[in-house]
Design an enzyme around this catalytic site. Sequence first.
Site, PDB file in Angstrom:
ATOM      1  N   CYS A   1       0.857  -1.167  -0.200  1.00 37.23           N
ATOM      2  CA  CYS A   1      -0.088   0.351   0.018  1.00 37.23           C
ATOM      3  C   CYS A   1       0.982   1.151  -0.046  1.00 37.23           C
ATOM      4  CB  CYS A   1      -0.919  -0.067   1.332  1.00 37.23           C
ATOM      5  SG  CYS A   1      -1.851  -1.579   1.503  1.00 37.23           S
TER       6      CYS A   1
ATOM      7  N   LEU B   1      -3.985  -1.149  -1.382  1.00 36.04           N
ATOM      8  CA  LEU B   1      -4.181  -2.295  -2.197  1.00 36.04           C
ATOM      9  C   LEU B   1      -4.699  -3.347  -1.478  1.00 36.04           C
ATOM     10  CD1 LEU B   1      -3.473  -3.079  -5.144  1.00 36.04           C
ATOM     11  CD2 LEU B   1      -1.295  -3.719  -4.490  1.00 36.04           C
TER      12      LEU B   1
ATOM     13  N   GLY C   1       2.604  -3.493   3.256  1.00 34.06           N
ATOM     14  CA  GLY C   1       3.465  -4.856   3.503  1.00 34.06           C
ATOM     15  C   GLY C   1       2.489  -5.998   3.526  1.00 34.06           C
TER      16      GLY C   1
ATOM     17  N   THR D   1      21.814   1.343 -13.684  1.00 40.50           N
ATOM     18  CA  THR D   1      21.356  -0.042 -13.584  1.00 40.50           C
ATOM     19  C   THR D   1      19.728  -0.076 -13.153  1.00 40.50           C
ATOM     20  OG1 THR D   1      23.659  -0.578 -12.736  1.00 40.50           O
ATOM     21  CG2 THR D   1      21.845  -2.230 -12.492  1.00 40.50           C
TER      22      THR D   1
ATOM     23  N   ARG E   1      17.543   1.281 -16.319  1.00 37.86           N
ATOM     24  CA  ARG E   1      17.608   0.245 -17.323  1.00 37.86           C
ATOM     25  C   ARG E   1      16.855  -0.887 -17.199  1.00 37.86           C
ATOM     26  NH1 ARG E   1      24.071  -0.548 -18.736  1.00 37.86           N
ATOM     27  NH2 ARG E   1      24.651   1.303 -19.678  1.00 37.86           N
TER      28      ARG E   1
END
Length: 576
Positions: A2, A50, A75, A341, A344
């Site tokens: 969430c 969520l 979580g 990194t 990408r």
Amino acid sequence: MCGIFAAYRVDDVDSFKEKALRYSKRIRHRGPDWSGNRIDNSTIICHERLAIVGIESGAQPIVSPDDNYSLGVNGEIYNHIHLREEFKDYPFKTFSDCEPIIPLYKKYGIDAPKYLDGMFAWALYDKKKDRIVAARDPIGITTLYMGRSSAHPRTVFFASEMKCLVDECDDIISFPPGHVYDSETDKITRYFEPSWWDENKIPNTPVDYKKVRETLEMAVRKRLMSEVPYGVLLSGGLDSSLIASIAARESERAAENALNSDIVDASHVLTGVDDTGRLTSNGWARVHSFAIGLPGAPDLKAAEKVAKFIGTVHHEHTFTVEEGLDALSDVIYHLETFDVTTIRASTPMYLLSRKIKAQGVKMVLSGEGSDEIFGGYLYFAAAPSAPEFHTECVKRVKNLHLADCLRANKSTMAWGLEARVPFLDKQFLELCMNIDPADKLIDPKTGHIEKYILRKAFDTSDDPTTKPYLPEEILWRQKEQFSDGVGYSWIDGLKDAAEKIISDEQLANPKPEWGDDIPKTKEAYWYRLKFDEFFPQPAAAKTVMRWVPKSEWGCHEDPSGRYQATHASAVDEIKK
């Protein structure tokens, strides 16, 4: 997963509420299902939900029956069934896996997070004591930031993403994983103290392949706790393929258990793993797998092969270099980084997450963490010794919250999709970080390629009675970093675009406000400019860490696996 925003000891909190709701709205992409807020004394907690577990009754902030404690959590708590058994006398109000945090805090105070098995970032307010406690999971799978303002020094802010804090705070940190903040002392202390934490303490325990396999299987089983459709991210590489294979087996078994049970209303059943290790499911049976790449990418071909072998419902998605370039600004805004990194690899993951969410899935399993645990990056082949190999592994695990965990969390949560990472299970880490690093070394002479231990643990070729987990060519496939595996022209396209946009003069004259953090390539320079457009505040850049291979081992500065000599498709300059 969430989104949370909390402000403790705010001057005129009622007037601040409008601002707080605006800041919380900035992370509504993380929790599009519901919004909630709670004010007590001079503290406000906002939550964007969520809904995955406790769908009908788990709205937040969760308030204790006596109205004293309010809790905002981002979580999943995998041992919530066990905790509910421990606190049988506590009058639980919801089926949320997060609610046991309240009785845990009542009993253990700031030691409460020690007893949690999961990924989490939470803020709990104790009204009688005017005390706020905030904690982050051991490895930092779940994002959390903490901020302060010199204009309001008594106020402390917490948020799932930095963008909620930049307008209020001139001091922002990425909240350290495995730590807890207590307003009574105004200190952040470490609660996670595993036996492997000291990077200079070299273990000597021989590998136990059976334990490695069984512990990872349990880690996957725990993370199938869900009341909504879920899937797996499947790149066709070793890590995601193993997770997908185990998930397919465990889901089939859980679905059979559900069919044989007398469950009538799934909304009144606790989902998760009980103390016997049995997974209680709401009946979702066949796992869906998802892959992305440029047309003809190595990952797409491998993922299709794995999906057919393990029996998932497979969804293959493609993107073009142009579509990836078009998404870059959005990716940097959501990821809150300028690390080459991370950007990408995040862009394909960001595009795939949107496709997955559009197909009605809210949760996926992913393979982050394995390369850090087992020294899977190709540059580890240059490790001078086993002790140095191990020390680098520990350092990489400790920094996951600034790299792969950040990518996995924010790339998916940009679309309200939750990613769970079984390799970073506490028990799995405790086992595998204590293996003698001599067993992990990459040694072509003995046939020990990268992550040999993990491959061998799931190699059942010597036992004809056991169903294979993966095709042999996948189980022993060479490591591809995600940004390479989606198609080699993806990184080449990024470099070409940066070359056209950033001039030689710009690269030679970095901005003074960047200080010593100077981009060394046009690609890095381009990303930093984009980051500064969204987050010009000096405090923002301090939360970013660059991911680069270990230069002391003679590794190339470019993080792409193709810049390592051991890569089968190494770039020409490396082959020379």
